[in-house]
Design a protein around this motif. Structure first.
Motif, PDB file in Angstrom:
ATOM      1  N   PHE A  34      55.263  41.924 164.311  1.00 11.50           N
ATOM      2  CA  PHE A  34      55.549  40.505 164.500  1.00 11.50           C
ATOM      3  C   PHE A  34      54.700  39.957 165.637  1.00 11.50           C
ATOM      4  N   LEU A  97      57.879  47.258 164.338  1.00  4.84           N
ATOM      5  CA  LEU A  97      59.174  47.700 163.834  1.00  4.84           C
ATOM      6  C   LEU A  97      59.112  49.188 163.517  1.00  4.84           C
ATOM      7  N   ASN A 103      66.004  50.725 162.981  1.00  5.40           N
ATOM      8  CA  ASN A 103      65.092  49.591 162.789  1.00  5.40           C
ATOM      9  C   ASN A 103      64.846  48.813 164.069  1.00  5.40           C
TER      10      ASN A 103
ATOM     11  N   TYR B  32      72.857  42.872 163.326  1.00  5.08           N
ATOM     12  CA  TYR B  32      72.244  43.675 164.387  1.00  5.08           C
ATOM     13  C   TYR B  32      72.003  42.759 165.562  1.00  5.08           C
ATOM     14  N   TYR B  36      67.432  42.143 175.171  1.00  7.43           N
ATOM     15  CA  TYR B  36      66.140  42.495 175.744  1.00  7.43           C
ATOM     16  C   TYR B  36      66.073  42.053 177.201  1.00  7.43           C
ATOM     17  N   LEU B  46      63.670  46.555 174.931  1.00  4.89           N
ATOM     18  CA  LEU B  46      65.009  46.719 174.365  1.00  4.89           C
ATOM     19  C   LEU B  46      65.912  47.402 175.377  1.00  4.89           C
ATOM     20  N   ARG B  51      75.947  46.904 166.516  1.00  6.24           N
ATOM     21  CA  ARG B  51      76.170  46.467 165.151  1.00  6.24           C
ATOM     22  C   ARG B  51      77.604  45.974 165.042  1.00  6.24           C
ATOM     23  N   GLY B  95      69.572  42.504 157.946  1.00  4.81           N
ATOM     24  CA  GLY B  95      68.870  43.671 157.441  1.00  4.81           C
ATOM     25  C   GLY B  95      68.840  44.800 158.439  1.00  4.81           C
ATOM     26  N   GLN B  96      69.856  44.823 159.316  1.00  2.93           N
ATOM     27  CA  GLN B  96      69.995  45.875 160.333  1.00  2.93           C
ATOM     28  C   GLN B  96      68.700  46.064 161.115  1.00  2.93           C
ATOM     29  N   GLY B  97      68.126  44.962 161.523  1.00  3.13           N
ATOM     30  CA  GLY B  97      66.963  45.012 162.397  1.00  3.13           C
ATOM     31  C   GLY B  97      65.628  44.955 161.682  1.00  3.13           C
ATOM     32  N   ALA B  98      65.626  45.053 160.381  1.00  2.00           N
ATOM     33  CA  ALA B  98      64.364  45.094 159.660  1.00  2.00           C
ATOM     34  C   ALA B  98      63.758  43.712 159.454  1.00  2.00           C
ATOM     35  N   GLN B  99      64.537  42.700 159.724  1.00  4.63           N
ATOM     36  CA  GLN B  99      64.041  41.341 159.562  1.00  4.63           C
ATOM     37  C   GLN B  99      63.706  40.730 160.910  1.00  4.63           C
ATOM     38  N   LYS B 100      63.220  39.501 160.854  1.00  7.57           N
ATOM     39  CA  LYS B 100      62.799  38.850 162.091  1.00  7.57           C
ATOM     40  C   LYS B 100      64.000  38.577 162.994  1.00  7.57           C
ATOM     41  N   LEU B 101      63.738  38.664 164.298  1.00  8.11           N
ATOM     42  CA  LEU B 101      64.772  38.420 165.292  1.00  8.11           C
ATOM     43  C   LEU B 101      64.903  36.927 165.571  1.00  8.11           C
ATOM     44  N   PHE B 103      66.088  34.722 168.622  1.00  4.66           N
ATOM     45  CA  PHE B 103      66.352  34.907 170.047  1.00  4.66           C
ATOM     46  C   PHE B 103      67.213  33.790 170.613  1.00  4.66           C
TER      47      PHE B 103
END
Lengths: 116, 113
Positions: A34, A97, A103, B32, B36, B46, B51, B95-101, B103
């Protein structure tokens, strides 16, 4: 934690030139990276999602022709700011990632871009 | 609905005290919730993540409390130290962290010696 590097850490360029920023995941393979932009004392703004071997997905309002993203390998993504202008001056941060059960996203140290 | 609201914007705590930062979200699909820590001129690191299947997670002096029904989560820093002075961001994703955050706005924490 995992290590993500960025190069360069700082860059100063003249208006109208292009600047390339590299993001590397040093100890794991990242199919997804990202790119963020951060203004002083502000939160991170996602610019695009970079997927290895495919075109990047840009967030609304981010010019894909101005901010070129290439993710040619599982450990390297690049962001090229084309025809840079002073308003492009910012702190650019990448994240990678790590594809485990958790993840987790690991961030690079950032690149400070100053366009004169 | 994608927003994560973080408060306070800035916080000053005496050394040894407890620092508390709060976040609230609307999207019930978030699954998720990481926190930070960012020092000036550096990328975020991090700190701790949770979760929604647990209500609390503790790692050393850092604890996340999670209230699913209220759609709120908070970071507690026990025995705060001057070295904890930094900007803290909460985030959320699906997606348990697999997608964009997504903030939060960030909290600038200052620990006075």
């Amino acid at each position: 934690g995992a290590v993500v590097s960025q190069h360069p850490s700082r860059v100063i360029c003249k208006s109208g030139t292009s600047v390339k920023i590299e993001c590397r995941s040093l100890d794991f393979q990242a199919t997804t990276m990202f790119w963020y932009r951060q203004f002083p004392k502000k939160s991170l703004m996602l610019m695009a999602t970079s997927n290895e071997g495919s075109k990047a997905t840009y967030e609304q309002g981010v010019e894909k022709d101005k901010f070129l993203i290439n993710h040619a390998s599982l450990t390297l993504s690049t962001l090229t700011v084309t025809s840079a202008h002073p308003e492009d001056s910012s702190f650019y941060i990448c994240s990678a990632l790590r594809p485990t059960r958790a993840n987790e996203q690991f961030f690079g140290p950032g690149t400070r871009l100053t366009v004169l | 609905q994608q927003q994560v609201k973080q408060s306070p914007q800035s916080l000053i705590v005496q050394k040894g005290g407890i620092s508390i930062i709060n976040c609230a979200y609307e999207n019930t699909a978030f699954d998720y919730f990481p926190w930070y820590q960012q020092f000036p001129g550096k990328g975020p690191a991090l700190l701790i993540a949770i979760r929604p299947d647990v209500s609390e997670k503790k790692e050393g002096r850092f604890t996340i409390s999670f209230n699913k029904s209220a759609k709120q989560f908070s970071l507690h820093i026990m025995d705060s130290q001057p070295g904890d002075s930094a900007t803290y961001f909460c985030a959320a994703t699906v997606g348990q962290g697999a997608q964009k955050l997504v903030f939060g706005q960030g909290t600038r924490l200052t620990i006075n010696p």
